[in-house]
Motif scaffolding. Sequence first.
Motif, PDB file in Angstrom:
ATOM      1  N   GLU A 175      35.991   6.187  11.177  1.00 24.46           N
ATOM      2  CA  GLU A 175      35.625   7.596  11.054  1.00 24.46           C
ATOM      3  C   GLU A 175      36.565   8.340  10.107  1.00 24.46           C
ATOM      4  O   GLU A 175      36.130   9.143   9.271  1.00 24.46           O
ATOM      5  N   THR A 176      37.856   8.049  10.195  1.00 24.89           N
ATOM      6  CA  THR A 176      38.836   8.680   9.316  1.00 24.89           C
ATOM      7  C   THR A 176      38.584   8.286   7.862  1.00 24.89           C
ATOM      8  O   THR A 176      38.641   9.122   6.955  1.00 24.89           O
ATOM      9  N   ALA A 177      38.303   7.013   7.634  1.00 24.56           N
ATOM     10  CA  ALA A 177      38.041   6.539   6.274  1.00 24.56           C
ATOM     11  C   ALA A 177      36.769   7.161   5.696  1.00 24.56           C
ATOM     12  O   ALA A 177      36.705   7.487   4.511  1.00 24.56           O
ATOM     13  N   ILE A 178      35.771   7.344   6.541  1.00 21.08           N
ATOM     14  CA  ILE A 178      34.512   7.945   6.091  1.00 21.08           C
ATOM     15  C   ILE A 178      34.713   9.420   5.756  1.00 21.08           C
ATOM     16  O   ILE A 178      34.207   9.929   4.748  1.00 21.08           O
ATOM     17  N   LYS A 179      35.467  10.122   6.592  1.00 30.44           N
ATOM     18  CA  LYS A 179      35.695  11.553   6.366  1.00 30.44           C
ATOM     19  C   LYS A 179      36.324  11.829   5.006  1.00 30.44           C
ATOM     20  O   LYS A 179      35.945  12.755   4.299  1.00 30.44           O
ATOM     21  N   VAL A 180      37.299  11.008   4.639  1.00 30.10           N
ATOM     22  CA  VAL A 180      38.052  11.283   3.412  1.00 30.10           C
ATOM     23  C   VAL A 180      37.217  11.013   2.153  1.00 30.10           C
ATOM     24  O   VAL A 180      37.604  11.408   1.056  1.00 30.10           O
ATOM     25  N   GLN A 181      36.069  10.367   2.317  1.00 28.59           N
ATOM     26  CA  GLN A 181      35.191  10.155   1.171  1.00 28.59           C
ATOM     27  C   GLN A 181      34.536  11.462   0.725  1.00 28.59           C
ATOM     28  O   GLN A 181      34.160  11.606  -0.448  1.00 28.59           O
ATOM     29  N   ASN A 182      34.399  12.402   1.636  1.00 36.68           N
ATOM     30  CA  ASN A 182      33.675  13.636   1.324  1.00 36.68           C
ATOM     31  C   ASN A 182      34.471  14.912   1.569  1.00 36.68           C
ATOM     32  O   ASN A 182      33.962  16.011   1.303  1.00 36.68           O
ATOM     33  N   HIS A 183      35.689  14.772   2.096  1.00 32.59           N
ATOM     34  CA  HIS A 183      36.492  15.949   2.410  1.00 32.59           C
ATOM     35  C   HIS A 183      37.932  15.708   1.983  1.00 32.59           C
ATOM     36  O   HIS A 183      38.406  14.576   1.952  1.00 32.59           O
ATOM     37  N   LEU A 184      38.647  16.784   1.675  1.00 30.58           N
ATOM     38  CA  LEU A 184      40.064  16.668   1.358  1.00 30.58           C
ATOM     39  C   LEU A 184      40.852  16.356   2.622  1.00 30.58           C
ATOM     40  O   LEU A 184      40.543  16.884   3.696  1.00 30.58           O
ATOM     41  N   PRO A 185      41.881  15.510   2.525  1.00 32.84           N
ATOM     42  CA  PRO A 185      42.667  15.162   3.716  1.00 32.84           C
ATOM     43  C   PRO A 185      43.213  16.378   4.457  1.00 32.84           C
ATOM     44  O   PRO A 185      43.277  16.392   5.688  1.00 32.84           O
ATOM     45  N   GLU A 186      43.595  17.413   3.709  1.00 33.28           N
ATOM     46  CA  GLU A 186      44.189  18.592   4.349  1.00 33.28           C
ATOM     47  C   GLU A 186      43.198  19.334   5.246  1.00 33.28           C
ATOM     48  O   GLU A 186      43.603  20.065   6.152  1.00 33.28           O
TER      49      GLU A 186
END
Length: 255
Positions: free
Chosen positions: A199-210
Amino acid sequence: MNAVIIGSGNIATHLAKTLYTAGHTISQVYSRTLANAQALANVVNSDCINDLSKILLDADLYILSVSDSAIPEITNNLNKNIKGIIVHTSGATDMNILDEFENYGVVYPPQSINKDIDTDLNLIPFAIEANTFKNEEMLLQLIKTIASKSFYCNSNQRLALHLSAVIANNFSNALFQISKDILDNANLDFELLKPIILETAIKVQNHLPETTQTGPARRADYNIIDKHLQFLSQFPEESKIYQILTDFIIKRYHK
């Protein structure tokens, strides 16, 4: 275009295979161990050698894909009359280590690549640098035939990219190991964490880490943080890492 591959490891193997599949000629494959050179040469219809003095001097491209520590020795022993572009594939080695040659550059993929695992190079943004604008253009256009996301990148930018890749990939994997050790100690299976890692890896594909940071440090929840640190008292080194990362997150989001 015809190329000579110097090395038979992970990146050398993928570049040789992908260039060959794209219609380019692999004239030679060099490795200190002839059997390794032969194994790759067989796949790309090439000659194999384990003697640097036998490397052809009329190829268009020479890909020096060996460990960073081996680059100086290989470079010192290569014939300086090579006229084609010679490139290394290191993220942390300066391009100018090749400056005894007339044409030189770098082709660096910020990716953890294993020669035994299929990898689509077209998904990887190769960093391209060369000693002249003409060579840079030639390299970029060539590598774009196998990796369309390739881009210009100077040595300082490449070092920043390599460092960032180490932090994002190697360091995160070390944290996975810490998590596994803690779970093993509690007789729990690491499989339990795979959904949240994905889930974390997927999120960072479309959103900035911050924008996706969560957890007790993000909330400045000191009660939970203290409980974690008490639990980690049995893991002194891991406790230090937890404290450093927690402090970093708190300072970033709660100035």
